[in-house]
Scaffold this motif. Structure first.
Motif, PDB file in Angstrom:
ATOM      1  N   ILE A 208       0.844  -1.209   0.000  1.00 31.36           N
ATOM      2  CA  ILE A 208       0.000   0.000   0.000  1.00 31.36           C
ATOM      3  C   ILE A 208       0.873   1.250   0.000  1.00 31.36           C
ATOM      4  CG2 ILE A 208      -1.663   1.337   1.368  1.00 31.36           C
ATOM      5  CD1 ILE A 208      -2.711  -1.427   2.381  1.00 31.36           C
ATOM      6  N   THR A 209       1.922   1.234   0.808  1.00 23.78           N
ATOM      7  CA  THR A 209       2.854   2.362   0.851  1.00 23.78           C
ATOM      8  C   THR A 209       3.473   2.613  -0.513  1.00 23.78           C
ATOM      9  OG1 THR A 209       3.408   2.034   3.183  1.00 23.78           O
ATOM     10  CG2 THR A 209       5.027   3.181   1.840  1.00 23.78           C
ATOM     11  N   THR A 210       3.996   1.549  -1.134  1.00 22.79           N
ATOM     12  CA  THR A 210       4.683   1.686  -2.414  1.00 22.79           C
ATOM     13  C   THR A 210       3.749   2.224  -3.492  1.00 22.79           C
ATOM     14  OG1 THR A 210       6.179  -0.131  -1.851  1.00 22.79           O
ATOM     15  CG2 THR A 210       6.001   0.448  -4.172  1.00 22.79           C
ATOM     16  N   LEU A 211       2.551   1.662  -3.586  1.00 24.96           N
ATOM     17  CA  LEU A 211       1.607   2.092  -4.613  1.00 24.96           C
ATOM     18  C   LEU A 211       1.028   3.470  -4.313  1.00 24.96           C
ATOM     19  CD1 LEU A 211      -0.354  -1.277  -5.054  1.00 24.96           C
ATOM     20  CD2 LEU A 211       1.205  -0.243  -6.717  1.00 24.96           C
ATOM     21  N   GLY A 212       0.563   3.672  -3.071  1.00 20.87           N
ATOM     22  CA  GLY A 212      -0.122   4.917  -2.723  1.00 20.87           C
ATOM     23  C   GLY A 212       0.787   6.123  -2.732  1.00 20.87           C
ATOM     24  N   PHE A 213       1.960   5.992  -2.121  1.00 21.17           N
ATOM     25  CA  PHE A 213       2.879   7.131  -2.087  1.00 21.17           C
ATOM     26  C   PHE A 213       3.579   7.288  -3.428  1.00 21.17           C
ATOM     27  CE2 PHE A 213       6.786   9.406  -0.643  1.00 21.17           C
ATOM     28  CZ  PHE A 213       6.147  10.522  -0.143  1.00 21.17           C
ATOM     29  N   GLY A 214       3.872   6.154  -4.083  1.00 18.95           N
ATOM     30  CA  GLY A 214       4.522   6.223  -5.390  1.00 18.95           C
ATOM     31  C   GLY A 214       3.680   6.929  -6.433  1.00 18.95           C
ATOM     32  N   ALA A 215       2.361   6.860  -6.293  1.00 16.21           N
ATOM     33  CA  ALA A 215       1.480   7.535  -7.256  1.00 16.21           C
ATOM     34  C   ALA A 215       1.795   9.024  -7.341  1.00 16.21           C
ATOM     35  CB  ALA A 215       0.021   7.321  -6.849  1.00 16.21           C
ATOM     36  N   ASN A 216       2.150   9.634  -6.222  1.00 15.38           N
ATOM     37  CA  ASN A 216       2.486  11.061  -6.227  1.00 15.38           C
ATOM     38  C   ASN A 216       3.603  11.377  -7.205  1.00 15.38           C
ATOM     39  OD1 ASN A 216       0.866  12.319  -3.980  1.00 15.38           O
ATOM     40  ND2 ASN A 216       1.895  10.732  -2.800  1.00 15.38           N
ATOM     41  N   PHE A 217       4.608  10.509  -7.251  1.00 11.57           N
ATOM     42  CA  PHE A 217       5.829  10.837  -7.993  1.00 11.57           C
ATOM     43  C   PHE A 217       5.752  10.500  -9.474  1.00 11.57           C
ATOM     44  CE2 PHE A 217       7.076  11.412  -3.733  1.00 11.57           C
ATOM     45  CZ  PHE A 217       8.055  12.390  -3.780  1.00 11.57           C
ATOM     46  N   VAL A 218       4.676   9.823  -9.879  1.00 11.48           N
ATOM     47  CA  VAL A 218       4.420   9.695 -11.314  1.00 11.48           C
ATOM     48  C   VAL A 218       4.253  11.093 -11.914  1.00 11.48           C
ATOM     49  CG1 VAL A 218       2.836   8.816 -13.063  1.00 11.48           C
ATOM     50  CG2 VAL A 218       3.334   7.437 -11.030  1.00 11.48           C
ATOM     51  N   VAL A 219       3.628  11.986 -11.156  1.00 12.67           N
ATOM     52  CA  VAL A 219       3.348  13.347 -11.620  1.00 12.67           C
ATOM     53  C   VAL A 219       4.338  14.350 -11.043  1.00 12.67           C
ATOM     54  CG1 VAL A 219       1.559  15.120 -11.884  1.00 12.67           C
ATOM     55  CG2 VAL A 219       0.900  12.715 -11.650  1.00 12.67           C
ATOM     56  N   PHE A 220       4.624  14.237  -9.736  1.00 12.74           N
ATOM     57  CA  PHE A 220       5.418  15.260  -9.063  1.00 12.74           C
ATOM     58  C   PHE A 220       6.817  15.390  -9.651  1.00 12.74           C
ATOM     59  CE2 PHE A 220       7.952  16.716  -5.275  1.00 12.74           C
ATOM     60  CZ  PHE A 220       7.440  17.998  -5.250  1.00 12.74           C
ATOM     61  N   THR A 221       7.406  14.267 -10.083  1.00 15.96           N
ATOM     62  CA  THR A 221       8.740  14.318 -10.680  1.00 15.96           C
ATOM     63  C   THR A 221       8.770  15.249 -11.881  1.00 15.96           C
ATOM     64  OG1 THR A 221       9.101  12.032  -9.976  1.00 15.96           O
ATOM     65  CG2 THR A 221      10.609  12.903 -11.637  1.00 15.96           C
ATOM     66  N   PHE A 222       7.656  15.327 -12.601  1.00 15.89           N
ATOM     67  CA  PHE A 222       7.597  16.109 -13.842  1.00 15.89           C
ATOM     68  C   PHE A 222       6.614  17.280 -13.735  1.00 15.89           C
ATOM     69  CE2 PHE A 222       8.587  11.654 -14.772  1.00 15.89           C
ATOM     70  CZ  PHE A 222       9.863  11.816 -15.285  1.00 15.89           C
ATOM     71  N   VAL A 223       6.417  17.767 -12.498  1.00 18.62           N
ATOM     72  CA  VAL A 223       5.469  18.863 -12.305  1.00 18.62           C
ATOM     73  C   VAL A 223       5.979  20.157 -12.932  1.00 18.62           C
ATOM     74  CG1 VAL A 223       6.344  19.665 -10.054  1.00 18.62           C
ATOM     75  CG2 VAL A 223       3.910  19.900 -10.599  1.00 18.62           C
ATOM     76  N   SER A 224       7.302  20.338 -12.996  1.00 16.82           N
ATOM     77  CA  SER A 224       7.836  21.555 -13.603  1.00 16.82           C
ATOM     78  C   SER A 224       7.510  21.640 -15.091  1.00 16.82           C
ATOM     79  CB  SER A 224       9.344  21.645 -13.366  1.00 16.82           C
ATOM     80  OG  SER A 224       9.870  22.831 -13.921  1.00 16.82           O
ATOM     81  N   PRO A 225       7.792  20.599 -15.914  1.00 12.72           N
ATOM     82  CA  PRO A 225       7.384  20.683 -17.320  1.00 12.72           C
ATOM     83  C   PRO A 225       5.872  20.737 -17.497  1.00 12.72           C
ATOM     84  CG  PRO A 225       8.315  18.512 -16.829  1.00 12.72           C
ATOM     85  CD  PRO A 225       8.626  19.404 -15.670  1.00 12.72           C
ATOM     86  N   LEU A 226       5.118  20.147 -16.583  1.00 10.33           N
ATOM     87  CA  LEU A 226       3.656  20.237 -16.680  1.00 10.33           C
ATOM     88  C   LEU A 226       3.196  21.683 -16.546  1.00 10.33           C
ATOM     89  CD1 LEU A 226       1.048  17.875 -15.087  1.00 10.33           C
ATOM     90  CD2 LEU A 226       0.766  20.324 -14.860  1.00 10.33           C
ATOM     91  N   LEU A 227       3.759  22.383 -15.550  1.00  9.26           N
ATOM     92  CA  LEU A 227       3.330  23.758 -15.297  1.00  9.26           C
ATOM     93  C   LEU A 227       3.835  24.729 -16.369  1.00  9.26           C
ATOM     94  CD1 LEU A 227       3.826  23.953 -11.416  1.00  9.26           C
ATOM     95  CD2 LEU A 227       1.668  23.819 -12.664  1.00  9.26           C
ATOM     96  N   THR A 228       5.039  24.497 -16.859  1.00 11.99           N
ATOM     97  CA  THR A 228       5.579  25.429 -17.852  1.00 11.99           C
ATOM     98  C   THR A 228       5.020  25.180 -19.248  1.00 11.99           C
ATOM     99  OG1 THR A 228       7.523  23.990 -18.097  1.00 11.99           O
ATOM    100  CG2 THR A 228       7.717  25.872 -16.604  1.00 11.99           C
ATOM    101  N   SER A 229       4.837  23.915 -19.625  1.00 12.59           N
ATOM    102  CA  SER A 229       4.410  23.621 -20.995  1.00 12.59           C
ATOM    103  C   SER A 229       2.900  23.570 -21.160  1.00 12.59           C
ATOM    104  CB  SER A 229       5.011  22.286 -21.466  1.00 12.59           C
ATOM    105  OG  SER A 229       4.518  21.206 -20.690  1.00 12.59           O
ATOM    106  N   VAL A 230       2.172  23.150 -20.123  1.00 13.76           N
ATOM    107  CA  VAL A 230       0.704  23.043 -20.228  1.00 13.76           C
ATOM    108  C   VAL A 230       0.027  24.281 -19.652  1.00 13.76           C
ATOM    109  CG1 VAL A 230      -1.341  21.709 -19.597  1.00 13.76           C
ATOM    110  CG2 VAL A 230       0.795  20.528 -20.143  1.00 13.76           C
ATOM    111  N   THR A 231       0.374  24.633 -18.413  1.00  8.89           N
ATOM    112  CA  THR A 231      -0.235  25.821 -17.800  1.00  8.89           C
ATOM    113  C   THR A 231       0.326  27.093 -18.418  1.00  8.89           C
ATOM    114  OG1 THR A 231      -0.314  24.550 -15.734  1.00  8.89           O
ATOM    115  CG2 THR A 231      -0.839  26.895 -15.594  1.00  8.89           C
ATOM    116  N   GLY A 232       1.596  27.043 -18.810  1.00  8.81           N
ATOM    117  CA  GLY A 232       2.215  28.206 -19.429  1.00  8.81           C
ATOM    118  C   GLY A 232       2.734  29.228 -18.452  1.00  8.81           C
ATOM    119  N   VAL A 233       3.023  28.794 -17.205  1.00  7.53           N
ATOM    120  CA  VAL A 233       3.527  29.739 -16.215  1.00  7.53           C
ATOM    121  C   VAL A 233       5.037  29.858 -16.354  1.00  7.53           C
ATOM    122  CG1 VAL A 233       1.671  29.162 -14.622  1.00  7.53           C
ATOM    123  CG2 VAL A 233       3.859  27.970 -14.428  1.00  7.53           C
ATOM    124  N   SER A 234       5.588  30.888 -15.734  1.00  7.42           N
ATOM    125  CA  SER A 234       7.037  31.078 -15.735  1.00  7.42           C
ATOM    126  C   SER A 234       7.687  30.123 -14.746  1.00  7.42           C
ATOM    127  CB  SER A 234       7.370  32.520 -15.344  1.00  7.42           C
ATOM    128  OG  SER A 234       6.964  32.763 -13.998  1.00  7.42           O
TER     129      SER A 234
END
Length: 395
Positions: A208-234
């Motif tokens: 449960i720990t591995t799956l539940g907490f790991g789910a965060n880092f599927v996205v969080f690792t790449f949150v910077s390109p998500l915000l800059t390329s999709v949201t368009g923020v600086s």
């Protein structure tokens, strides 16, 4: 509180900053080093995997080493690893430096809580451990976004050099403030610890720990390109988002512990996982607008890190019921499971990003979250977390 405890907090602040500051720097690092964003994500995933492997292995191997010498030399190795990262000529060298740093990180956190407890009377042990881990909290709220801002403003190498300086301060303070003799009980051998993996209830909690907490880092690792390329923020707004996320993780961490007190482990885990799944499901819709996505980041950080105290306390409860002589080792394996989740989540996120784009990563994360919820619902026995178990988490 003795000043020696604060020297440990300086160390955890430096360690927490260096682990997660990468998240805000991945795009610029990838461009400078000539690798893809997904490949740069290995700097997160392999770091976490090294912690997963290194924590039980090197903790067992160093079990009889003098605690004072051990924590000082661990921070010296940590310092050298960050210095090498700051001057790394290429991606392979940087990755190797990160792995070395991660091994030092793994053992420091394995022994640090026991060292902090030994520095104060027994009735103040929980407070000492809280101060030590407070450095990690400050790193999430302040160190990571500040380090990311420094990297984007100057160069991605500068944050590693800043952490090197912090590590130097830590080494000096540890040498000056730690007592000459620190009492400790050598941990069980590695083979003895591995026998815990025969316990079905504990293995369920680790999954449960591995799956539940790991789910965060599927996205969080790449949150910077998500915000800059999709949201368009600086890039500066990415750091603002990291501040919101960091504050929310701290609040969620406290809330998760209280929720486990009220509902018990099973129901608390399900509530947290469903909240995490809902916040991730909103990301593809909110990612196109700045204010909604910042709110979404805050809600996601709240639920995403609330799972930590719930599952950790549950592991302690199960261990006290079934393997009371190995509560510390059982808790340590759950820390390894958290880092295995970070490693696996980052790897999955990188593959999804390369194949379908960054905006698809939340759906992969939701799949892991719901899988964790299914495991919780069908395989986890219902039991209540005793207050003593929550206290044992910090012992």
């Amino acid at each position: 509180m003795p000043r020696s405890v604060f020297s440990l907090a300086i160390s955890t602040f430096a360690i927490g900053t260096t682990e997660f500051v990468i998240v805000g720097l991945i795009p610029s690092m990838a461009e400078d080093l000539g690798v893809s964003v997904a490949t740069a994500g290995l700097l997160v995933s392999l770091y976490a995997l090294s912690i997963t492997i290194g924590a039980p292995l090197f903790t067992a191997l160093t079990g009889r080493v003098d605690r004072r010498k051990l924590v000082v030399w661990l921070m010296v190795i940590f310092l050298a690893g960050n210095l090498a990262a700051g001057f790394a000529p290429g991606f392979a060298t940087l990755l190797a430096a990160r792995v070395i740093t991660a091994f030092a990180h793994a053992v420091f956190f394995s022994v640090g809580a026991a060292v902090a407890s030994s520095l104060v009377p027994r009735e103040k042990a929980n407070g000492a451990v809280a101060v030590m881990f407070g450095g990690l909290t400050v790193a999430m709220v302040l160190g990571v976004p500040l380090g990311s801002w420094i990297g984007e403003t100057f160069d991605w190498r500068v944050p590693f050099l800043v952490v090197t300086a912090l590590a130097a301060v830590s080494v000096i303070s540890l040498v000056l403030l730690l007592p000459a003799r620190i009492s400790h009980t050598p941990p069980a051998g590695l083979l003895s610890q591995l026998r815990l993996l025969r316990n079905g209830r504990l293995v369920t909690m680790y999954l449960i720990t591995t799956l539940g907490f790991g789910a965060n880092f599927v996205v969080f690792t790449f949150v910077s390109p998500l915000l800059t390329s999709v949201t368009g923020v600086s890039e500066s707004m990415v750091n603002v988002g990291l501040v919101f996320f960091g504050i929310a993780t701290v609040v969620g961490n406290f809330w998760g512990g209280r929720l486990a007190d009220r509902l018990g482990t099973k129901r608390a885990v399900i509530v947290v996982l469903l909240g995490l799944a809902a916040s991730l499901a909103l990301l593809p819709a909110t990612a196109h607008s700045t204010v909604p996505v910042m709110i979404n980041l805050t809600v996601w950080g709240f639920f995403g890190f609330a799972i930590n105290p719930v599952v950790q306390a549950g592991v302690v409860t199960v261990a006290e019921d079934e393997v009371p002589e190995s509560v510390g080792a059982a808790s340590g394996f759950n820390i390894a499971a958290f880092n295995l989740g970070i490693s696996g989540g980052s790897l999955i996120g990188g593959r999804v990003l390369e194949g379908a784009g960054v905006l698809t990563t939340p759906w992969a994360a939701i799949f892991l979250t719901l899988t964790a919820a299914a495991v919780t619902g069908f395989a986890l026995k219902t039991h209540t977390v005793r207050p003593a178990a929550l206290e044992a988490v910090t012992e």
